[in-house]
Each structure stands twice: as structure tokens, then as C-alpha cells.
Design a protein around this motif. Sequence first.
Motif, mmCIF file in Angstrom:
data_model
loop_
_atom_site.group_PDB
_atom_site.id
_atom_site.type_symbol
_atom_site.label_atom_id
_atom_site.label_comp_id
_atom_site.label_asym_id
_atom_site.label_seq_id
_atom_site.Cartn_x
_atom_site.Cartn_y
_atom_site.Cartn_z
ATOM 1 N N LEU A 1 60.091 -7.137 12.213
ATOM 2 C CA LEU A 1 60.399 -5.869 12.868
ATOM 3 C C LEU A 1 59.933 -5.927 14.312
ATOM 4 N N SER A 2 60.767 -5.425 15.214
ATOM 5 C CA SER A 2 60.394 -5.387 16.625
ATOM 6 C C SER A 2 60.857 -4.070 17.229
ATOM 7 N N THR A 3 60.057 -3.564 18.183
ATOM 8 C CA THR A 3 60.388 -2.330 18.894
ATOM 9 C C THR A 3 60.405 -2.618 20.381
ATOM 10 N N ASN A 4 61.506 -2.298 21.014
ATOM 11 C CA ASN A 4 61.671 -2.514 22.444
ATOM 12 C C ASN A 4 61.368 -1.207 23.180
ATOM 13 N N GLY A 5 60.071 -0.901 23.315
ATOM 14 C CA GLY A 5 59.666 0.331 23.980
ATOM 15 C C GLY A 5 60.247 1.556 23.293
ATOM 16 N N THR A 6 60.863 2.425 24.088
ATOM 17 C CA THR A 6 61.529 3.609 23.547
ATOM 18 C C THR A 6 63.044 3.428 23.545
ATOM 19 N N SER A 7 63.497 2.182 23.618
ATOM 20 C CA SER A 7 64.932 1.911 23.680
ATOM 21 C C SER A 7 65.526 1.645 22.301
ATOM 22 N N SER A 8 64.923 0.722 21.538
ATOM 23 C CA SER A 8 65.497 0.344 20.248
ATOM 24 C C SER A 8 64.426 -0.214 19.327
ATOM 25 N N GLN A 9 64.707 -0.153 18.038
ATOM 26 C CA GLN A 9 63.882 -0.790 17.012
ATOM 27 C C GLN A 9 64.812 -1.564 16.095
ATOM 28 N N CYS A 10 64.491 -2.847 15.844
ATOM 29 C CA CYS A 10 65.374 -3.710 15.060
ATOM 30 C C CYS A 10 64.641 -4.274 13.845
ATOM 31 N N LEU A 11 65.287 -4.174 12.700
ATOM 32 C CA LEU A 11 64.810 -4.758 11.455
ATOM 33 C C LEU A 11 65.663 -5.981 11.160
ATOM 34 N N GLU A 12 65.022 -7.162 11.082
ATOM 35 C CA GLU A 12 65.745 -8.416 10.907
ATOM 36 C C GLU A 12 65.346 -9.086 9.599
ATOM 37 N N PHE A 13 66.306 -9.738 8.941
ATOM 38 C CA PHE A 13 66.054 -10.488 7.718
ATOM 39 C C PHE A 13 67.171 -11.502 7.527
ATOM 40 N N VAL A 14 66.959 -12.439 6.597
ATOM 41 C CA VAL A 14 67.940 -13.491 6.325
ATOM 42 C C VAL A 14 68.471 -13.305 4.899
ATOM 43 N N PRO A 15 69.745 -12.992 4.722
ATOM 44 C CA PRO A 15 70.310 -12.854 3.373
ATOM 45 C C PRO A 15 70.391 -14.201 2.655
ATOM 46 N N ILE A 16 70.177 -14.180 1.357
ATOM 47 C CA ILE A 16 70.285 -15.386 0.533
ATOM 48 C C ILE A 16 71.748 -15.633 0.199
ATOM 49 N N GLN A 17 72.217 -16.855 0.475
ATOM 50 C CA GLN A 17 73.583 -17.238 0.132
ATOM 51 C C GLN A 17 73.662 -17.833 -1.275
ATOM 52 N N ALA A 18 72.649 -18.599 -1.657
ATOM 53 C CA ALA A 18 72.614 -19.226 -2.984
ATOM 54 C C ALA A 18 71.163 -19.548 -3.323
ATOM 55 N N SER A 19 70.880 -19.620 -4.629
ATOM 56 C CA SER A 19 69.520 -19.935 -5.070
ATOM 57 C C SER A 19 69.543 -20.458 -6.495
ATOM 58 N N ALA A 20 68.684 -21.444 -6.755
ATOM 59 C CA ALA A 20 68.521 -21.998 -8.100
ATOM 60 C C ALA A 20 67.253 -22.849 -8.094
ATOM 61 N N SER A 21 67.123 -23.720 -9.075
ATOM 62 C CA SER A 21 65.952 -24.597 -9.150
ATOM 63 C C SER A 21 66.324 -25.996 -8.694
ATOM 64 N N TYR A 22 65.345 -26.702 -8.162
ATOM 65 C CA TYR A 22 65.603 -28.076 -7.738
ATOM 66 C C TYR A 22 65.015 -29.052 -8.758
ATOM 67 N N THR A 23 65.560 -30.253 -8.769
ATOM 68 C CA THR A 23 65.081 -31.308 -9.673
ATOM 69 C C THR A 23 64.334 -32.397 -8.917
ATOM 70 N N GLN A 24 64.867 -32.792 -7.766
ATOM 71 C CA GLN A 24 64.225 -33.834 -6.979
ATOM 72 C C GLN A 24 64.385 -33.511 -5.492
ATOM 73 N N VAL A 25 63.267 -33.191 -4.866
ATOM 74 C CA VAL A 25 63.257 -32.818 -3.456
ATOM 75 C C VAL A 25 62.101 -33.540 -2.779
ATOM 76 N N PRO A 26 62.297 -34.117 -1.598
ATOM 77 C CA PRO A 26 61.188 -34.771 -0.897
ATOM 78 C C PRO A 26 60.169 -33.736 -0.413
ATOM 79 N N ILE A 27 58.970 -33.793 -0.979
ATOM 80 C CA ILE A 27 57.916 -32.826 -0.661
ATOM 81 C C ILE A 27 56.649 -33.587 -0.315
ATOM 82 N N HIS A 28 55.984 -33.149 0.720
ATOM 83 C CA HIS A 28 54.728 -33.767 1.164
ATOM 84 C C HIS A 28 53.732 -33.875 -0.004
#
Length: 280
Positions: free
Chosen positions: A77-104
Motif C-alpha cells: 500500500l502506498s499513499t501519494n500525499g493527498t493525491s492518491s492511495q494505491c493498493l497493489e497485489f499480484v493475482p495467482i494464475q496457477a498453483s499446485a505442488s512441486y516434485t523436483q525444484v532446485p532449492i538452496h
Amino acid sequence: MIRFKQGRACLGFTLVEMVTVILILGILVVGVSSFVIFGTRIFVESTSIDQVLSQSRFAIERLTRELRGALPNSIRLSTNGTSSQCLEFVPIQASASYTQVPIHPAVKQSSAQVFSASQVISAGEFMTVYPLTAADIYTNPLAPISDGRIFSIDSVSSSAGVTTVDFGRNVRFDEASPRKRYFVVNQPVSYCVFEGGALGGSMYRYTGYGIDNATQPLPSAMGSGVLMAENIVNSLSTDAPFRISPSNLRNNAIVQIQPQFVVNGQNFRYQHQVQVINVP
């Protein structure tokens, strides 16, 4: 004696009768016109109120549905003084479980194997594993880095219910998800409420401006938005329309939506809370 035969009386009306009729018709016209004007005014005012109510309900319902499908910890969330306030987020396009992923600390690899999601995964989208902060999502997802929590997808292939995601280079995710969950996302979405300027008193929806913004962009940098609602009278300095309660170990993130609308001199306010149900 000579008698004169009396002729028939002349037909007509007197001046008094004419004036009386005119007065009665005038009274009737004034009464009927007042009734018509009053009814028309009620219809116009009720139509304006119904239009603002319908518009505001649509905007709140659209925002609620999108927030419930937001990527965990992507809300900012960000507010630009008394001009505007914006709520930002990222919609999920797809989701499931992984089987093999390179992880530290495993060796970096150019691909990952995941269970196929019900939605189609496409090249050019982004795959993220266990995002814990907004910086994990918005900071340099397009940069040619090899360690992080989100990477762009170069190509996708599927076989027997398993999808192979190719990143086009060797990468490694910072941390494993406790539920072995992955998310695929694309473009962020912003809802901005304006107080002043040419767009004052309105709510706009923006998207397609890119996910690689370490700091939340201003509406002027997001391109052309879509008008969602008008007649908003919130004071951004004292009565912000958006508030966020961050997630913790016990509760999911909660977004409070409380825009105030005015129409025909009447004010009404929404008191609405949306729980972001998705977790890393």
C-alpha cells in the motif's frame, strides 16, 4: 293591442363565468405540474443513488474477489500525499505442488518438475516458491540472477500429469515451501483512489505495467486505468479508504476497505474486510 312575440334567449357565458373557469383550470394545472415535477425529481434522485450504489458494489465485489486470489505477501500500500492511495497485489494464475525444484543448498538447475495445475502455465509468466515479503516478489524478477524466490519462465512442457518448467538458465530458489507449493503469476494489479486533481473522487484499476518495481509505482507510471467507481469523498490524510493488517503466525493478512461515497447530499460508507486466504 299589439303583442310582440318574445324571441329565444341568446346562448353564451358571462365574463364572471369565464374568469371562474380560468381560475379553476389554473389551480388544476399548478397542482398537476407540481405532482409531475415532484415525481420526476424523486425518480432522478433515486436513479442517481441506485447508479452510485450499483457502481460501488461492483467495485468492492471485484476488488474482494481479486484479493482472495492474491499471491501471499504480495499486497502493498502506498499513499501519494493527498493525491492518491494505491493498493497493489499480484493475482495467482496457477498453483499446485512441486516434485523436483532446485532449492538452496542444492545445485542450480535450469528446470523444475511440478504437478500440473488446473490453469495453463505459459512462457513469460513467473514461478515463485515460498515468498515471504513483497521484496521477494517485486525486486528484480526479470534480472538475470540465479538465486531468489521468483524466476521468469522460458518454456513449459507437460506429460502424464507432470509439467516441466524451464527457466532458460540455471537457477536456485532460496527456501523450500513447507507444503511444497508453487505459484505462477504474471502482472500485478493496483486499485487507486484519488482525492484531488482531474481524477478526484474516483477509483481506478491498473494492470499491465510490469512486476519489476522495487518500489510501488505512482498511477502516472501505470498507464491508462479503468474507472471502477466515482463520488468517493475520503480524505486520504485522515480517512484512508484502504488499510492492511499484515499476516502473522496466527492470522492471514486482512485488507480493510472503507470508501465513503456521496450522492445528492447523502453520504454512505462501506466497512468491508477481506482475508487473503492464500499462504506460502
